[in-house]
Design an enzyme around this catalytic site. Structure first.
Site, PDB file in Angstrom:
ATOM      1  N   ARG A  61      14.083 107.937 -76.214  1.00 43.01           N
ATOM      2  CA  ARG A  61      14.781 108.541 -75.304  1.00 43.01           C
ATOM      3  C   ARG A  61      15.954 107.985 -74.471  1.00 43.01           C
ATOM      4  NH1 ARG A  61      10.295 110.900 -76.059  1.00 43.01           N
ATOM      5  NH2 ARG A  61       9.608 108.874 -75.648  1.00 43.01           N
ATOM      6  N   THR A  62      15.917 106.874 -73.693  1.00 43.98           N
ATOM      7  CA  THR A  62      16.569 106.269 -72.794  1.00 43.98           C
ATOM      8  C   THR A  62      17.760 105.905 -73.440  1.00 43.98           C
ATOM      9  OG1 THR A  62      14.714 105.786 -71.412  1.00 43.98           O
ATOM     10  CG2 THR A  62      17.058 104.877 -70.970  1.00 43.98           C
ATOM     11  N   LYS A  90      16.307  82.585 -78.383  1.00 43.03           N
ATOM     12  CA  LYS A  90      16.354  81.059 -78.586  1.00 43.03           C
ATOM     13  C   LYS A  90      16.525  80.609 -76.969  1.00 43.03           C
ATOM     14  CE  LYS A  90      19.952  81.920 -81.984  1.00 43.03           C
ATOM     15  NZ  LYS A  90      21.431  82.023 -82.221  1.00 43.03           N
ATOM     16  N   ARG A 111      17.489  97.498 -70.607  1.00 40.29           N
ATOM     17  CA  ARG A 111      15.938  97.504 -70.222  1.00 40.29           C
ATOM     18  C   ARG A 111      15.368  96.072 -70.688  1.00 40.29           C
ATOM     19  NH1 ARG A 111      12.123 102.211 -72.629  1.00 40.29           N
ATOM     20  NH2 ARG A 111      13.163 103.129 -70.991  1.00 40.29           N
ATOM     21  N   HIS A 139      12.827 102.772 -62.834  1.00 42.05           N
ATOM     22  CA  HIS A 139      13.790 103.512 -64.032  1.00 42.05           C
ATOM     23  C   HIS A 139      14.488 104.401 -63.248  1.00 42.05           C
ATOM     24  CE1 HIS A 139      14.615 104.910 -67.685  1.00 42.05           C
ATOM     25  NE2 HIS A 139      13.447 104.917 -68.306  1.00 42.05           N
TER      26      HIS A 139
HETATM   27  C1  NCD Z   1       9.029 106.092 -69.857  1.00 45.57           C
HETATM   28  C2  NCD Z   1       9.563 104.430 -69.398  1.00 45.57           C
HETATM   29  O1  NCD Z   1       9.854 103.645 -70.508  1.00 45.57           O
HETATM   30  O2  NCD Z   1       9.166 103.945 -68.581  1.00 45.57           O
HETATM   31  N1  NCD Z   1       9.970 106.338 -70.630  1.00 45.57           N
HETATM   32  C3  NCD Z   1      11.093 106.830 -70.798  1.00 45.57           C
HETATM   33  O3  NCD Z   1      11.969 106.076 -70.426  1.00 45.57           O
HETATM   34  N2  NCD Z   1      11.351 108.156 -70.750  1.00 45.57           N
HETATM   35  C4  NCD Z   1       7.756 106.089 -69.436  1.00 45.57           C
HETATM   36  C5  NCD Z   1       6.817 105.421 -70.238  1.00 45.57           C
HETATM   37  O4  NCD Z   1       7.064 104.574 -70.983  1.00 45.57           O
HETATM   38  O5  NCD Z   1       5.563 105.789 -70.092  1.00 45.57           O
END
Ligand code: NCD
Length: 463
Positions: A61-62, A90, A111, A139
């Site tokens: 999703r993100t 590396k 991320r 997040h």
């Molecule tokens: C979440 C995450 O990656 O923290 N997912 C997201 O980004 N929508 C929630 C999760 O992984 O549980």
């Protein structure tokens, strides 16, 4: 210095409102008739702009919603989604990676499994950094989507009663969300799985920095009937006695006490198995939200939310229940991320204040004394330690409480030292008379002595 979004605290309430107002504009212009949360088509605002996504952890999703958002702004996107194909394998440091990638792109979405990695990126890059999730820490863009969804569904955020269920310990979406809710005046009712309660530092911040009232379950009966905390104050019945299989369930507490006549939203989260360390509490007795959980009257107007992905904590029968809005919540990710990109890239000037985020005073840089106690913190990783010094915000108190600049974990300092005089004091009040550049913090007195520091005063001998 470019504005970044590393924690939800990097945006003021006014700035969040401005981002939401622009998201409203995108929804109005691009939303499908009858389903405005689903945006289609493009608005050519970012035709000459390239951004990069650097994902060192799995994502659907993100990452895709950032990419969709950038395409819908008419812009371009470079993607590094498989950590095995990036130079991190590396041993390349975060500082070097972002200083290269920023020459290819005008903004970086990152991320990372290490808590505070995007904060390091923001320190070294000149372009805006967006934290798309760092370990168990935060997040913030998920929180923007969550708050926006709630605001669209409920008309506002003030005075909402929001139950947050599941793994509140490791869930980064939860950590950003509770601050956001508290700041906009919603009440939070925590319902963790046993052993997966909100971390102490999050609770302390909610109470001391967001003006929250912490109400434990065993205090609920003593509250005056009909008592509700005022605006901007949240209520958290004692998490420890709310887990399933424990003394009381959240339903029993609600049944006995009535401030929460209506629950506006139930925010469900999955067990974060990948973050659990050896010996840590597992997902036993994990709360499951399904039609039977939601059968009471107080849930009649609730919205059921989940950042997704779900595992087994949210029943599939909920998908046909009109209270379920988690797919809508995911769709709102596009207009919200479009608006955030437009704000940080200054495609729409004036949405964000110029200069550093409000309240970002320079942290104390550790001079060799104190390190962060969180092993997932970026400042504790071998590759990053080559160039990164632990940094702390001084929160005050005696003993002195400090917060890691990168991952927000807190610690108390046993003594404070003055480097040029090689002296230390166990009284935190000494901090005021030590010049910032000479201050050294120690986790224990023996650490101060080992570093060659002597006490300011010889302690009085008893008797
Ligand atoms: C979440 C995450 O990656 O923290 N997912 C997201 O980004 N929508 C929630 C999760 O992984 O549980």
């Amino acid at each position: 210095m470019a504005r970044s979004l590393v924690t939800i605290e990097d945006l003021s309430n006014q700035e969040i409102e401005a981002v939401f107002a622009l998201a409203d504009e995108f929804v109005a212009k691009l939303g499908e008739p009858g389903r405005p949360h689903r945006v289609r088509g493009r608005l050519p605002l970012a035709e000459d702009v390239v951004i990069a996504t650097l994902f060192f952890e799995p994502s659907t999703r993100t990452r895709l919603s950032f990419e969709s958002a950038m395409h819908r702004l008419g812009g371009h996107i470079l993607t590094s989604a498989d950590p095995r194909t990036s130079s991190a394998v590396k041993g390349e440091t975060i500082a070097d990676t972002v200083r290269v990638v920023e020459t290819y792109a005008e903004l970086i979405v990152m991320r990372h499994p290490w808590e505070g990695a995007p904060a390091v990126a923001a320190e070294f890059a000149e372009v805006p950094i967006i934290n798309a999730g760092d370990g168990s820490h935060e997040h913030p863009t998920q929180t923007l989507c969550d708050l926006y969804t709630l605001r669209c569904e409920k008309g506002g955020l003030r005075d909402l009663n929001v139950v947050i269920c599941g793994d509140l310990k490791h869930g980064r979406t939860v950590h950003s969300l509770v601050y956001g809710l508290a700041r906009f005046g919603a009440r939070i009712i925590t319902y963790p799985a046993k052993g997966l309660e909100l971390p102490q530092h999050v609770v302390r911040r909610l109470r001391d920095e967001f003006g929250g009232t912490w109400v434990r379950a065993d205090q609920i009966d003593e509250l005056p009937s009909g008592w509700l905390p005022g605006n901007g104050i949240y209520t958290v019945p004692d998490q420890l006695s709310l887990g399933r299989g424990q003394a009381e369930s959240v339903h029993e507490i609600f049944a006995r006490h009535s401030p929460f006549k209506t629950i506006d939203a139930v925010y469900v989260t999955r067990p974060q198995g990948e973050r659990r360390r050896e010996g840590e509490a597992g997902a036993a007795d994990y709360p499951v939200v399904d039609t039977s959980f939601l059968k009471e009257r107080r849930y009649r107007e609730s919205r059921v939310m989940h950042p997704l992905p779900r595992v087994s904590e949210l029943g599939y029968e909920m998908d046909v229940d009109s209270r379920a809005i988690y797919f809508k919540q995911a769709s709102y990710g596009i207009p919200v991320r479009m608006a955030l990109l437009a704000a940080l890239l200054r495609l729409r000037p004036g949405l964000l204040a110029e200069g550093p985020a409000a309240g970002s005073a320079p942290p104390h840089v550790s001079r060799g004394g104190l390190t962060c106690g969180n092993e997932a913190c970026v400042s504790n990783q071998e590759s990053e330690r080559r160039y990164l010094k632990p940094k702390f915000k001084l929160l005050g108190g005696d003993p002195l409480l400090v917060r890691c600049h990168y991952c927000d974990h807190e610690a108390t300092v046993a003594c404070v030292g003055r480097a040029d005089r090689k002296k230390y004091d166990t009284h935190a009040s000494r901090v005021g008379s030590i010049p910032a550049e000479e201050l050294v913090l120690f986790a224990s007195e023996s650490a101060a002595r080992e570093a060659g520091f002597e006490p300011y005063r010889t302690p009085q001998r008893a008797g």
